[in-house]
Design a protein around this motif. Structure first.
Motif, PDB file in Angstrom:
ATOM      1  N   GLU A  40       0.825  -1.207   0.000  1.00 34.42           N
ATOM      2  CA  GLU A  40       0.000   0.000   0.000  1.00 34.42           C
ATOM      3  C   GLU A  40       0.860   1.259   0.000  1.00 34.42           C
ATOM      4  OE1 GLU A  40      -3.133   0.243  -0.360  1.00 34.42           O
ATOM      5  OE2 GLU A  40      -4.080  -1.620   0.298  1.00 34.42           O
ATOM      6  N   GLU A  41       1.986   1.201   0.704  1.00 33.60           N
ATOM      7  CA  GLU A  41       2.848   2.381   0.811  1.00 33.60           C
ATOM      8  C   GLU A  41       3.723   2.584  -0.418  1.00 33.60           C
ATOM      9  OE1 GLU A  41       6.453   4.187   3.657  1.00 33.60           O
ATOM     10  OE2 GLU A  41       5.418   2.327   4.218  1.00 33.60           O
ATOM     11  N   VAL A  46       2.365   4.090  -7.284  1.00 37.16           N
ATOM     12  CA  VAL A  46       3.108   4.264  -8.536  1.00 37.16           C
ATOM     13  C   VAL A  46       2.636   3.353  -9.658  1.00 37.16           C
ATOM     14  CG1 VAL A  46       5.143   4.957  -7.205  1.00 37.16           C
ATOM     15  CG2 VAL A  46       4.943   2.583  -7.981  1.00 37.16           C
ATOM     16  N   VAL A  47       1.734   2.424  -9.353  1.00 35.85           N
ATOM     17  CA  VAL A  47       1.459   1.355 -10.299  1.00 35.85           C
ATOM     18  C   VAL A  47       0.755   1.859 -11.562  1.00 35.85           C
ATOM     19  CG1 VAL A  47      -0.735   0.660  -9.228  1.00 35.85           C
ATOM     20  CG2 VAL A  47       0.613  -1.007 -10.488  1.00 35.85           C
ATOM     21  N   ARG A  53       3.123   3.816 -18.727  1.00 31.70           N
ATOM     22  CA  ARG A  53       4.392   3.965 -19.451  1.00 31.70           C
ATOM     23  C   ARG A  53       5.043   2.637 -19.801  1.00 31.70           C
ATOM     24  NH1 ARG A  53       8.145   5.872 -16.439  1.00 31.70           N
ATOM     25  NH2 ARG A  53       7.107   6.041 -14.419  1.00 31.70           N
ATOM     26  N   ALA A  54       4.437   1.529 -19.382  1.00 32.27           N
ATOM     27  CA  ALA A  54       4.969   0.184 -19.647  1.00 32.27           C
ATOM     28  C   ALA A  54       6.402   0.051 -19.122  1.00 32.27           C
ATOM     29  CB  ALA A  54       4.922  -0.155 -21.138  1.00 32.27           C
ATOM     30  N   GLU A  55       6.608   0.558 -17.904  1.00 31.74           N
ATOM     31  CA  GLU A  55       7.922   0.504 -17.274  1.00 31.74           C
ATOM     32  C   GLU A  55       7.837  -0.209 -15.933  1.00 31.74           C
ATOM     33  OE1 GLU A  55       9.592   4.375 -16.967  1.00 31.74           O
ATOM     34  OE2 GLU A  55       9.686   4.693 -19.147  1.00 31.74           O
ATOM     35  N   PHE A  56       8.902  -0.917 -15.592  1.00 33.17           N
ATOM     36  CA  PHE A  56       8.950  -1.640 -14.326  1.00 33.17           C
ATOM     37  C   PHE A  56       9.549  -0.754 -13.242  1.00 33.17           C
ATOM     38  CE2 PHE A  56      10.712  -4.516 -11.169  1.00 33.17           C
ATOM     39  CZ  PHE A  56       9.694  -5.441 -11.021  1.00 33.17           C
ATOM     40  N   PHE A  89      -0.839 -17.025  -0.475  1.00 31.85           N
ATOM     41  CA  PHE A  89      -1.428 -15.793   0.035  1.00 31.85           C
ATOM     42  C   PHE A  89      -0.514 -14.592  -0.238  1.00 31.85           C
ATOM     43  CE2 PHE A  89      -4.527 -18.283   2.544  1.00 31.85           C
ATOM     44  CZ  PHE A  89      -5.646 -17.479   2.371  1.00 31.85           C
ATOM     45  N   VAL A  90       0.793 -14.809  -0.259  1.00 30.97           N
ATOM     46  CA  VAL A  90       1.717 -13.730  -0.640  1.00 30.97           C
ATOM     47  C   VAL A  90       1.431 -13.292  -2.075  1.00 30.97           C
ATOM     48  CG1 VAL A  90       4.138 -13.213  -1.173  1.00 30.97           C
ATOM     49  CG2 VAL A  90       3.538 -14.279   1.008  1.00 30.97           C
ATOM     50  N   GLY A  91       1.293 -14.272  -2.979  1.00 34.57           N
ATOM     51  CA  GLY A  91       0.963 -13.941  -4.357  1.00 34.57           C
ATOM     52  C   GLY A  91      -0.362 -13.213  -4.472  1.00 34.57           C
ATOM     53  N   LEU A  92      -1.336 -13.618  -3.669  1.00 32.49           N
ATOM     54  CA  LEU A  92      -2.639 -12.942  -3.648  1.00 32.49           C
ATOM     55  C   LEU A  92      -2.481 -11.476  -3.255  1.00 32.49           C
ATOM     56  CD1 LEU A  92      -5.885 -14.282  -1.940  1.00 32.49           C
ATOM     57  CD2 LEU A  92      -5.118 -11.945  -1.571  1.00 32.49           C
ATOM     58  N   GLU A  93      -1.746 -11.230  -2.185  1.00 33.37           N
ATOM     59  CA  GLU A  93      -1.593  -9.855  -1.705  1.00 33.37           C
ATOM     60  C   GLU A  93      -0.939  -8.965  -2.759  1.00 33.37           C
ATOM     61  OE1 GLU A  93      -2.719  -8.330   0.859  1.00 33.37           O
ATOM     62  OE2 GLU A  93      -3.540 -10.036   1.957  1.00 33.37           O
ATOM     63  N   ILE A  94       0.060  -9.483  -3.463  1.00 33.50           N
ATOM     64  CA  ILE A  94       0.729  -8.676  -4.493  1.00 33.50           C
ATOM     65  C   ILE A  94      -0.210  -8.415  -5.655  1.00 33.50           C
ATOM     66  CG2 ILE A  94       2.690  -8.539  -6.070  1.00 33.50           C
ATOM     67  CD1 ILE A  94       4.221 -10.378  -4.131  1.00 33.50           C
ATOM     68  N   ALA A  95      -0.905  -9.466  -6.136  1.00 29.92           N
ATOM     69  CA  ALA A  95      -1.811  -9.313  -7.271  1.00 29.92           C
ATOM     70  C   ALA A  95      -3.005  -8.439  -6.926  1.00 29.92           C
ATOM     71  CB  ALA A  95      -2.275 -10.682  -7.752  1.00 29.92           C
ATOM     72  N   ARG A  96      -3.372  -8.370  -5.663  1.00 29.84           N
ATOM     73  CA  ARG A  96      -4.459  -7.480  -5.230  1.00 29.84           C
ATOM     74  C   ARG A  96      -4.152  -6.036  -5.607  1.00 29.84           C
ATOM     75  NH1 ARG A  96      -4.312  -4.523  -0.528  1.00 29.84           N
ATOM     76  NH2 ARG A  96      -6.324  -3.571   0.086  1.00 29.84           N
ATOM     77  N   ILE A  97      -2.879  -5.682  -5.599  1.00 30.71           N
ATOM     78  CA  ILE A  97      -2.465  -4.340  -6.008  1.00 30.71           C
ATOM     79  C   ILE A  97      -2.122  -4.309  -7.487  1.00 30.71           C
ATOM     80  CG2 ILE A  97      -0.773  -2.493  -5.659  1.00 30.71           C
ATOM     81  CD1 ILE A  97      -2.728  -2.854  -3.345  1.00 30.71           C
ATOM     82  N   ASP A  98      -1.345  -5.293  -7.962  1.00 34.06           N
ATOM     83  CA  ASP A  98      -0.923  -5.265  -9.368  1.00 34.06           C
ATOM     84  C   ASP A  98      -0.522  -6.648  -9.851  1.00 34.06           C
ATOM     85  OD1 ASP A  98      -0.110  -4.040 -11.875  1.00 34.06           O
ATOM     86  OD2 ASP A  98       1.926  -4.482 -11.233  1.00 34.06           O
TER      87      ASP A  98
END
Length: 399
Positions: A40-41, A46-47, A53-56, A89-98
């Motif tokens: 969240e922070e 920035v996502v 811009r298709a940038e990582f 669940f780690v993967g879930l939390e990340i995908a929840r944002i992006d």
């Protein structure tokens, strides 16, 4: 009646109606809480800009390294394996944002580290995995080819030829996540001597290797997919993964990571549900919030049902992996089911949001586009249903 409509706002709603998180212990819950706060922070603000811009966001790599979430399910000398359920669940939390950052995590932590852990020797695990866990080295996974997607098992064109203590690799790979900036790429190639598929760790500075960013994508735009070419790349025998000797070994890696894609789908559905519920509460039409209309509530209930069913299947799949009894047809079914339910859910959510659903700042357009990539990669729905169908009938319908 007026109410401020805040783009991208999320509702604080129950996304785990059947309490699957209760399967986690206190330490695991604490880790996930810290991860959510970090996302969240650092990632959420920035996502959208990076997606446009298709940038990582490369600057986040050293920061995420401090969370120590890479290769959680792998047993390493410096850290014993944690449960697949936690990793899911780690993967879930990340995908929840992006979904793109979740793809970075899945490719590096699952496909690349998983291949080395599963198919490498003890020496190879010690040589590469600790640095990858710290994100000092970034990994990629090279299987898909320009002419080989669903049929790559039988149509793998990249070749490896033994020449003394080295292997000479020629060919090309396509759609390789992390490919533009990976330090280590696990490359699957066909041994010209015995026609078997083997795996090699190609390092980015090896002569004859090149990576070119794929442009103009409309999904997972933050993910840096690349075209890779191998023109007489010489790889030492020490970089051949010693326990990868046929496509059965490749498939064993994919069996595990299909479950990870399912968790990403659940994560995106979680984000979709939070965004659309808040929007429905805040959007005023005909003098009241659209959340009070029957058709809107029907859509919200369908999304929650899809999310709940997919979460249950993904969680049970991870438990079976932890028990060491996860089968091909289970991995195929959980991947195809969860991504299909995601595709339906994000379409319903976009419909609820009307025209605002195609504006990036309202939080749904990115989810909507990214869902298409999750639906297709690591086996299309059709290919995965054939794996399940073969298990059901004992008959292979593959051509």
């Amino acid at each position: 009646m007026t109410r401020e409509l805040i783009p991208g706002a999320r509702a604080d709603v129950d996304t785990d109606l059947f309490t699957y998180r209760s399967l986690l212990d206190d330490t695991e819950v604490e880790l996930l809480g810290g991860l959510r706060d970090w996302l969240e922070e650092h990632l959420a603000p920035v996502v959208d800009d990076h997606w446009a811009r298709a940038e990582f966001p490369h600057d986040l790599i050293p920061k995420v390294a401090g969370l120590d979430i890479m290769g959680l399910a792998l047993d390493m000398s410096e850290r014993p394996a944690r449960r697949r359920l936690l990793s899911g669940f780690v993967g879930l939390e990340i995908a929840r944002i992006d979904a793109s950052f979740a793809s970075f995590y899945g490719v590096h932590s699952g496909l690349a580290m998983g291949s080395i852990h599963q198919c490498g020797s003890d020496e190879q695990r010690e040589r590469w995995l600790p640095a990858m866990r710290r994100l000092d080295k970034i990994g990629a996974f090279g299987l898909t080819e320009p002419h080989g997607g669903s049929d790559v098992a039988g149509g793998l064109e990249t070749t490896a030829r033994r020449d003394g203590d080295e292997w000479v690799i020629d060919g090309a790979k396509r759609w390789i996540g992390n490919g533009t900036f990976a330090d280590l790429i696990v490359v699957w190639a066909r041994d010209v001597a015995d026609d078997q598929v083997k795996a090699f760790v190609v390092e980015k500075d090896m002569p004859g290797f090149a990576a070119t960013k794929m442009e103009n994508k409309l999904a997972l735009r933050i993910t840096q997919n690349a075209d890779l070419t191998f023109d007489g790349v010489r790889v030492p025998e020490a970089n051949r993964l010693q326990n990868a000797n046929s496509f059965n070994d490749t498939n064993a890696v994919l069996r595990s990571t299909r479950g990870s894609v399912a968790w990403s789908a659940v994560g995106v559905m979680t984000g979709v549900y939070e965004v659309v519920v808040q929007y429905a509460k805040d959007r005023i039409q005909f003098g009241r919030p659209i959340a009070g209309f029957q058709l809107i509530q029907d859509h919200l209930a369908t999304i929650l049902a899809n999310l709940s069913a997919a979460l249950g299947m993904a969680a049970r799949g991870s438990q079976l992996q932890d028990e060491g009894v996860f089968r091909d047809e289970q991995g195929a079914l959980v991947k195809s089911f969860c991504t299909t339910r995601l595709r339906e859910s994000v379409a319903l959510a976009r419909e609820v949001m009307g025209g605002n659903g195609i504006l990036l700042e309202y939080g749904m357009a990115r989810f909507f586009n990214d869902a298409e990539a999750l639906y297709s990669y690591e086996g299309t729905r059709e290919i995965n249903t054939l794996i399940v169908g073969r298990s059901i009938t004992g008959e292979s319908a593959f051509t």
